[in-house]
Design a protein around this motif. Structure first.
Motif, PDB file in Angstrom:
ATOM      1  N   ARG A  35       0.812  -1.215   0.000  1.00  0.00           N
ATOM      2  CA  ARG A  35       0.000   0.000   0.000  1.00  0.00           C
ATOM      3  C   ARG A  35       0.849   1.271   0.000  1.00  0.00           C
ATOM      4  NH1 ARG A  35      -2.249   3.188   4.128  1.00  0.00           N
ATOM      5  NH2 ARG A  35      -4.200   4.149   3.517  1.00  0.00           N
ATOM      6  N   GLU A  36       1.841   1.347   0.876  1.00  0.00           N
ATOM      7  CA  GLU A  36       2.640   2.567   0.993  1.00  0.00           C
ATOM      8  C   GLU A  36       3.443   2.835  -0.283  1.00  0.00           C
ATOM      9  OE1 GLU A  36       2.637   0.205   3.363  1.00  0.00           O
ATOM     10  OE2 GLU A  36       1.614   1.212   5.034  1.00  0.00           O
ATOM     11  N   LEU A  37       4.003   1.775  -0.861  1.00  0.00           N
ATOM     12  CA  LEU A  37       4.794   1.955  -2.077  1.00  0.00           C
ATOM     13  C   LEU A  37       3.928   2.394  -3.255  1.00  0.00           C
ATOM     14  CD1 LEU A  37       7.269  -1.044  -1.827  1.00  0.00           C
ATOM     15  CD2 LEU A  37       7.679   1.350  -1.273  1.00  0.00           C
ATOM     16  N   VAL A  38       2.716   1.859  -3.351  1.00  0.00           N
ATOM     17  CA  VAL A  38       1.805   2.266  -4.428  1.00  0.00           C
ATOM     18  C   VAL A  38       1.442   3.738  -4.275  1.00  0.00           C
ATOM     19  CG1 VAL A  38      -0.522   1.965  -5.349  1.00  0.00           C
ATOM     20  CG2 VAL A  38       0.880  -0.025  -4.862  1.00  0.00           C
ATOM     21  N   LEU A  39       1.144   4.161  -3.057  1.00  0.00           N
ATOM     22  CA  LEU A  39       0.760   5.554  -2.838  1.00  0.00           C
ATOM     23  C   LEU A  39       1.932   6.506  -3.081  1.00  0.00           C
ATOM     24  CD1 LEU A  39      -1.507   5.161   0.305  1.00  0.00           C
ATOM     25  CD2 LEU A  39      -2.203   5.576  -2.049  1.00  0.00           C
ATOM     26  N   ILE A  40       3.131   6.125  -2.677  1.00  0.00           N
ATOM     27  CA  ILE A  40       4.295   6.984  -2.890  1.00  0.00           C
ATOM     28  C   ILE A  40       4.611   7.115  -4.375  1.00  0.00           C
ATOM     29  CG2 ILE A  40       6.799   7.102  -2.565  1.00  0.00           C
ATOM     30  CD1 ILE A  40       6.330   6.065   0.265  1.00  0.00           C
ATOM     31  N   THR A  41       4.559   6.013  -5.114  1.00  0.00           N
ATOM     32  CA  THR A  41       4.843   6.095  -6.551  1.00  0.00           C
ATOM     33  C   THR A  41       3.748   6.861  -7.285  1.00  0.00           C
ATOM     34  OG1 THR A  41       3.836   3.922  -6.918  1.00  0.00           O
ATOM     35  CG2 THR A  41       6.230   4.000  -6.614  1.00  0.00           C
ATOM     36  N   GLY A  42       2.501   6.703  -6.855  1.00  0.00           N
ATOM     37  CA  GLY A  42       1.416   7.481  -7.452  1.00  0.00           C
ATOM     38  C   GLY A  42       1.584   8.970  -7.191  1.00  0.00           C
ATOM     39  N   LEU A  43       2.001   9.322  -5.987  1.00  0.00           N
ATOM     40  CA  LEU A  43       2.248  10.716  -5.662  1.00  0.00           C
ATOM     41  C   LEU A  43       3.396  11.285  -6.498  1.00  0.00           C
ATOM     42  CD1 LEU A  43       1.628  13.144  -3.810  1.00  0.00           C
ATOM     43  CD2 LEU A  43       3.346  12.209  -2.245  1.00  0.00           C
ATOM     44  N   THR A  95       2.872  19.162 -19.385  1.00  0.00           N
ATOM     45  CA  THR A  95       2.822  18.936 -20.825  1.00  0.00           C
ATOM     46  C   THR A  95       2.187  17.574 -21.047  1.00  0.00           C
ATOM     47  OG1 THR A  95       4.987  17.883 -20.928  1.00  0.00           O
ATOM     48  CG2 THR A  95       4.917  20.289 -21.240  1.00  0.00           C
ATOM     49  N   ILE A  96       1.740  17.339 -22.266  1.00  0.00           N
ATOM     50  CA  ILE A  96       1.134  16.047 -22.590  1.00  0.00           C
ATOM     51  C   ILE A  96       2.169  14.929 -22.512  1.00  0.00           C
ATOM     52  CG2 ILE A  96       1.406  16.234 -25.085  1.00  0.00           C
ATOM     53  CD1 ILE A  96      -1.641  14.785 -23.315  1.00  0.00           C
ATOM     54  N   TYR A  97       3.415  15.281 -22.842  1.00  0.00           N
ATOM     55  CA  TYR A  97       4.470  14.268 -22.786  1.00  0.00           C
ATOM     56  C   TYR A  97       4.783  13.865 -21.342  1.00  0.00           C
ATOM     57  CZ  TYR A  97       5.081  15.617 -27.631  1.00  0.00           C
ATOM     58  OH  TYR A  97       4.869  15.876 -28.952  1.00  0.00           O
ATOM     59  N   SER A  98       4.767  14.818 -20.444  1.00  0.00           N
ATOM     60  CA  SER A  98       5.015  14.485 -19.038  1.00  0.00           C
ATOM     61  C   SER A  98       3.867  13.655 -18.468  1.00  0.00           C
ATOM     62  CB  SER A  98       5.234  15.744 -18.208  1.00  0.00           C
ATOM     63  OG  SER A  98       4.028  16.472 -18.090  1.00  0.00           O
ATOM     64  N   ALA A  99       2.644  13.938 -18.921  1.00  0.00           N
ATOM     65  CA  ALA A  99       1.496  13.155 -18.459  1.00  0.00           C
ATOM     66  C   ALA A  99       1.614  11.712 -18.941  1.00  0.00           C
ATOM     67  CB  ALA A  99       0.203  13.786 -18.946  1.00  0.00           C
ATOM     68  N   LEU A 100       1.950  11.544 -20.217  1.00  0.00           N
ATOM     69  CA  LEU A 100       2.114  10.187 -20.750  1.00  0.00           C
ATOM     70  C   LEU A 100       3.279   9.464 -20.084  1.00  0.00           C
ATOM     71  CD1 LEU A 100       1.485  10.872 -24.545  1.00  0.00           C
ATOM     72  CD2 LEU A 100      -0.053   9.786 -22.891  1.00  0.00           C
ATOM     73  N   PHE A 101       4.381  10.187 -19.904  1.00  0.00           N
ATOM     74  CA  PHE A 101       5.549   9.588 -19.271  1.00  0.00           C
ATOM     75  C   PHE A 101       5.255   9.221 -17.814  1.00  0.00           C
ATOM     76  CE2 PHE A 101       9.618   9.937 -16.967  1.00  0.00           C
ATOM     77  CZ  PHE A 101      10.299   8.916 -17.608  1.00  0.00           C
ATOM     78  N   GLY A 102       4.586  10.103 -17.085  1.00  0.00           N
ATOM     79  CA  GLY A 102       4.242   9.833 -15.678  1.00  0.00           C
ATOM     80  C   GLY A 102       3.321   8.635 -15.545  1.00  0.00           C
ATOM     81  N   MET A 103       2.322   8.551 -16.420  1.00  0.00           N
ATOM     82  CA  MET A 103       1.407   7.407 -16.364  1.00  0.00           C
ATOM     83  C   MET A 103       2.116   6.114 -16.742  1.00  0.00           C
ATOM     84  SD  MET A 103      -2.011   9.228 -17.892  1.00  0.00           S
ATOM     85  CE  MET A 103      -2.815   7.698 -18.240  1.00  0.00           C
ATOM     86  N   ALA A 104       2.975   6.166 -17.754  1.00  0.00           N
ATOM     87  CA  ALA A 104       3.701   4.962 -18.173  1.00  0.00           C
ATOM     88  C   ALA A 104       4.651   4.483 -17.079  1.00  0.00           C
ATOM     89  CB  ALA A 104       4.469   5.235 -19.463  1.00  0.00           C
ATOM     90  N   VAL A 105       5.364   5.417 -16.478  1.00  0.00           N
ATOM     91  CA  VAL A 105       6.291   5.047 -15.403  1.00  0.00           C
ATOM     92  C   VAL A 105       5.522   4.448 -14.240  1.00  0.00           C
ATOM     93  CG1 VAL A 105       7.830   6.015 -13.650  1.00  0.00           C
ATOM     94  CG2 VAL A 105       8.130   6.627 -16.033  1.00  0.00           C
ATOM     95  N   TRP A 106       4.378   5.037 -13.886  1.00  0.00           N
ATOM     96  CA  TRP A 106       3.605   4.528 -12.762  1.00  0.00           C
ATOM     97  C   TRP A 106       3.060   3.123 -13.045  1.00  0.00           C
ATOM     98  CZ3 TRP A 106      -1.840   4.141 -11.352  1.00  0.00           C
ATOM     99  CH2 TRP A 106      -2.028   3.923  -9.997  1.00  0.00           C
ATOM    100  N   ILE A 107       2.604   2.883 -14.259  1.00  0.00           N
ATOM    101  CA  ILE A 107       2.094   1.553 -14.615  1.00  0.00           C
ATOM    102  C   ILE A 107       3.214   0.517 -14.568  1.00  0.00           C
ATOM    103  CG2 ILE A 107       1.168   0.208 -16.549  1.00  0.00           C
ATOM    104  CD1 ILE A 107      -0.543   2.698 -17.221  1.00  0.00           C
ATOM    105  N   VAL A 108       4.386   0.865 -15.061  1.00  0.00           N
ATOM    106  CA  VAL A 108       5.521  -0.072 -15.015  1.00  0.00           C
ATOM    107  C   VAL A 108       5.922  -0.363 -13.563  1.00  0.00           C
ATOM    108  CG1 VAL A 108       7.975  -0.297 -15.563  1.00  0.00           C
ATOM    109  CG2 VAL A 108       6.382   0.493 -17.301  1.00  0.00           C
ATOM    110  N   ILE A 109       5.973   0.680 -12.745  1.00  0.00           N
ATOM    111  CA  ILE A 109       6.366   0.484 -11.345  1.00  0.00           C
ATOM    112  C   ILE A 109       5.330  -0.343 -10.600  1.00  0.00           C
ATOM    113  CG2 ILE A 109       6.742   1.679  -9.158  1.00  0.00           C
ATOM    114  CD1 ILE A 109       8.179   3.848 -10.714  1.00  0.00           C
TER     115      ILE A 109
END
Length: 99
Positions: free
Chosen positions: A28-36, A47-61
């Motif tokens: 739980r804590e790791l999911v919340l920290i990576t989401g934050l 930017t749209i690129y940062s949004a895509l990159f942030g979502m992709a990184v979060w899904i991979v993590i």
């Protein structure tokens, strides 16, 4: 009636008391920290690129964290306890012994 007379009582232990605290199949804590961290990345750059990159990184993590949780649900707590130990303990009767 025989259990009551012998002094043995049965009490149920609910599963919620013995299961690890998970969110989305990971710690739980790791999911919340990576989401934050992903949300901060998205809203700081804006930017749209940062949004895509942030979502992709979060899904991979999240995938990596779920794989880690499948191996051992308490791996984070075990690792935190492990790094608190010294790398070497001298063979004495007590770690606080004076030499």
């Amino acid at each position: 009636m025989a259990d009551y007379l012998s002094g043995l009582h049965r009490h149920r232990i609910h599963r919620a008391l013995s299961r690890p605290n998970l969110l989305m199949g990971a710690d739980r804590e790791l999911v919340l920290i990576t989401g934050l961290a992903a949300v901060i990345l998205i809203f700081v750059v804006l930017t749209i690129y940062s949004a895509l990159f942030g979502m992709a990184v979060w899904i991979v993590i999240i995938g990596v964290l779920r794989t880690m949780t499948k191996a051992d649900p308490l791996m984070r707590k075990v690792y935190v306890r492990h790094i608190s130990f010294k790398p070497y303990y001298k063979p004495t009767t007590s770690p606080w012994r004076k030499y």
